[in-house]
Structures are given as structure tokens and as C-alpha cells.
Design an enzyme around this catalytic site. Structure first.
Site, short mmCIF file in Angstrom:
data_model
loop_
_atom_site.label_atom_id
_atom_site.label_comp_id
_atom_site.label_asym_id
_atom_site.label_seq_id
_atom_site.Cartn_x
_atom_site.Cartn_y
_atom_site.Cartn_z
N VAL A 153 0.81 -1.22 0.00
CA VAL A 153 0.00 0.00 0.00
C VAL A 153 0.84 1.27 0.00
O VAL A 153 0.31 2.37 -0.06
CB VAL A 153 -0.98 0.04 1.20
CG1 VAL A 153 -1.95 -1.12 1.14
CG2 VAL A 153 -0.23 0.07 2.54
N LYS A 154 2.16 1.13 0.04
CA LYS A 154 3.05 2.30 0.10
C LYS A 154 3.23 2.92 -1.30
O LYS A 154 2.72 2.39 -2.30
CB LYS A 154 4.40 1.88 0.70
CG LYS A 154 4.33 1.44 2.15
CD LYS A 154 3.74 2.49 3.06
CE LYS A 154 4.00 2.25 4.54
NZ LYS A 154 3.58 0.95 5.06
N PRO A 155 3.96 4.05 -1.41
CA PRO A 155 4.07 4.74 -2.71
C PRO A 155 4.53 3.85 -3.85
O PRO A 155 4.05 3.97 -4.97
CB PRO A 155 5.08 5.86 -2.41
CG PRO A 155 4.84 6.19 -0.96
CD PRO A 155 4.55 4.86 -0.31
#
EC number: 2.6.1.92
Length: 396
Positions: A194-196
Site C-alpha cells: 500500500v506504500k508509494p
């Protein structure tokens, strides 16, 4: 007034919309396939390539990639020399790893309260927590918004403290037009889905300090080296020595191939995140029961997550009822985070409620809305419609 789905009405969406998810394309898949067909699966050329890509992007000298973001924070604390008896000042409104990394090294997390507007560590709350045993500060770039690094830097320099920036949310974010990642002595990024960007699982620590870099290289590979300059002696090309008690925190070529491919799209991902945040802010600014995120002038966030705060005094119910009602509308809301010291494990260590009043108050009223680059306009519209529907139903 529409009947809420939780009360038997029709949901805003027919399908569930997660709060976050990875964005993988054919180029990402091909990059992984190429590694699978090659000679290296674990530590090989793709690891160094990925590290160089991240370091170049943020404008820093060194990067050391590891198996996950928690391992990266542990490695950063080790590199900074955190040991038994040391105290480290930590933000409370964060994932447990931001403080656990201090415990891993035998240190003691000391929680300083947050700014009620930014939800980041409040520089004005730090100095009262500093003692003769304080060795470092771990500020967290919550939601992707940079902490006020100049103020924290001034405090750290005054007291000779190391800054370990937890930038798990903040790859691509900026502080005063400078990329997060080349300001603190050590900055950690996470590559959870879910991170960049994602490597599946993965983390990295950025530094401009040669000594810290060398310590991290040892730490992620059992404390073992083949570098003759570091060994006591050499018996031949096969020879290696363990110089410290390190860990097996290595990341794979498979993961790093995916990471390098993802890096080519990072700026596009962030641009889309910012578009969605702008749409949310516009849609919610007329809703008196909702507080939208505040962003200070010095920060240009990449917006890992979008957190609204409910004005509970203007609602008939608690955050729990609003949360459950939004989930029933098929909007995958979440909450980030329970203040770390309120977890049962930390209570067993002696931490108590009331330690950081701002963090506890904010926690009671925040909800994270879906935000990821793959969201279509209809997805955004559905989130807005669901929030308006639920708030209208529950407002006083």
C-alpha cells in the site's frame, strides 16, 4: 434521506473498495520474470540497481535495502548506535515498528506528543523529553507529510542527537522543495504493497554518512564481511569474518527488480494521489462535521493515506458507528493508528494512558479513506457519496 446500508439500505457500491492496494503493470511483471529466468534470485545486481535508483531519486549518497520496513528501522537504530539504556524520542501516532526498533536494540522509546493539526511529532514537545540518556529522535512523516525538519534538526544539533526519520509513508514527498530522504542522518522507507511503490515486502535506509552506511551493510548480512580492509586477516578468496551480531535482513533480486520497475512510475503515482486528495478536499470542505487534512507550507506530501477527523460533538454516534456504516457501504475505511504505547505489550512495559493527550484525542476521531493510484473517478465519487450519506444520517 437515504437508508444506510448498515440499516438495510442499498450500498453506495456493489463491490468493496480497499483503502489501499498496489498498482502493478505488465512491465513490473516482466521485470520479475526476467530475474526468474536469470542467474540470481536473492542478492544480486538488481539489489544494487534498486538502491542506486532510490538514492539518486532523493539526492542522497547511500541506500541499503532490506527485507521489510521494520528491518530497515531496526538497522537504522543499530547504525546509530542505540544500545541498552539509551532513550529515543518517538512519535506515538504511528505503526508499532517506529518504536519497536528501539526496543530491539535494548533502548527505551520515549513518546512525545503530536501537533493536533499535522498529526506529526510536535517539535515543541520534544525538549521536555530529553535527558542525559537521550540518543536519537524518530519523527514519523505521518500520511506522507514531512515533519518540521528544521525545528527538529535544531533540537537534535543542540543536544547532539541522531535523527532517524521514519519516512515509511513519504517516498516522493518533499520538505521545503527538497526530497524527504536526504535531510536526516538516516531515513527509512517502506515498500509494503500500500506504500508509494512496492517490492511486495521491503524497506530501505538512506544516508549520506559513509560510516553509517558500512555499519548497515554489515548488519543486514549477519555482521559478516568479505572486505579485506575490515577483516583481521585473510586466508584466501573464500574467506569471510563475522565482525558483529547482525541479522539476515537481505532483500532479493526478485523484489528489487519489481522495485526498480515501480520507481519509473513513482512520480505518476504521486501525481494521481495528489489529484484524489484535491478532489476529496473540495468535496468535504462544506461538511462541518469533518476536518480534512491540514498541510503546512513546508510540506509537499505524496499522500500515502488520506485521514479525516470527525467532529464527534456534532454527531450522534462515536467513530465506531461511522466506521461500520462506511464499511457497510463497501468503502474500505481503516484507522491509522492506535497510539503505540496503548498496545497491551507497551502497557506491560509501564506506559500508561494520558502520556500524549493530543495523540489519544486524535486517535478517537480519525478515519482513513481509500487512496491509491489505481482509483478511478467513479471510485473517488463513491467514497465522497458514502461519506456524505453517512455523515448526513448521523449529524446532530
Amino acid at each position: 434521506m437515504s437508508t444506510l446500508a448498515i440499516n438495510g439500505g442499498k450500498p453506495v457500491r456493489d463491490t468493496y473498495l480497499a483503502y489501499g492496494r498496489q498498482s502493478i503493470d505488465d512491465n513490473d511483471i516482466q521485470a520479475v520474470v526476467d530475474v526468474l529466468k536469470g542467474d540470481f534470485l536473492t542478492t544480486g545486481p538488481k539489489v544494487a540497481e534498486f538502491e542506486n535508483n532510490i538514492a539518486a531519486y532523493v539526492g542522497a549518497k547511500h541506500a541499503v535495502a532490506v527485507s521489510n520496513g521494520t528491518a530497515a528501522l531496526h538497522m537504522a537504530c543499530f547504525a546509530a548506535g542505540i544500545k541498552n539504556g539509551d532513550e529515543v524520542i518517538v512519535a506515538p501516532l504511528t505503526f508499532a515498528a517506529s518504536a519497536n526498533c528501539v526496543l530491539y536494540c535494548g533502548g527505551t522509546p520515549v513518546f512525545a506528543d503530536i501537533d493536533e493539526r499535522t498529526y506529526n511529532l510536535d517539535p515543541n514537545k520534544i525538549e521536555d523529553k530529553i535527558t542525559d540518556g537521550t540518543r536519537a529522535i524518530i519523527p514519523v512523516d505521518f500520511t506522507g507529510q514531512s515533519v518540521d525538519m528544521d525545528k527538529i534538526r535544531a533540537i537534535a544539533d543542540k543536544h547532539k542527537l541522531t535523527i532517524i526519520e521514519d519516512g515509511a509513508h513519504a517516498l516522493g514527498s518533499e520538505y521545503k522543495e527538497k526530497k524527504v530522504g536526504n535531510i536526516a542522518e538516516l531515513t527509512e522507507f517502506s515498500f509494503h504493497p500500500v506504500k508509494p511503490i512496492t517490492t511486495g515486502e521491503g524497506g530501505i535506509v538512506i544516508t549520506n554518512d559513509d560510516r553509517l552506511y558500512e555499519r548497515m551493510l554489515l548488519f543486514r548480512t549477519h555482521g559478516i564481511t568479505r572486505d579485506e580492509k575490515l577483516m583481521t586477516h585473510s586466508e584466501g578468496p573464500w574467506y569471510y569474518e563475522q565482525l558483529d551480531l547482525g541479522y539476515n535482513y537481505r532483500i532479493t533480486d526478485i523484489q528489487c527488480a519489481l522495485g526498480s520497475s515501480q520507481m519509473q512510475k513513482l512520480d505518476k503515482f504521486i501525481a494521481r494521489r495528489r489529484q484524489i486528495v484535491k478532489a476529496y478536499n473540495e468535496a468535504f470542505k462544506g461538511i462541518d462535521e469533518v476536518i480534512t487534512p491540514f498541510e503546512p507550507d513546508y510540506s509537499n506530501s505524496g499522500w500515502h493515506i488520506y485521514v479525516i477527523r470527525l467532529k464527534l460533538d456534532k454527531l450522534k454516534v462515536s467513530r465506531k458507528e461511522v466506521f461500520e456504516a462506511l464499511r457497510a457501504e463497501n468503502i474500505g475505511v481503516n484507522v491509522h493508528y492506535l497510539p503505540v504505547y496503548l498496545h497491551p505489550y507497551y502497557k506491560k512495559l509501564g506506559y500508561q494512558e494520558g502520556l500524549c493527550p493530543n495523540a489519544e484525542s486524535v486517535y478517537q476521531s480519525i478515519i482513513t479513506l481509500p487512496l491509491f493510484p489505481g482509483m478511478e473517478k467513479q471510485d473517488v465519487d463513491d467514497v465522497v457519496a458514502a461519506v456524505k450519506k453517512v455523515i448526513e444520517y448521523y449529524k446532530i
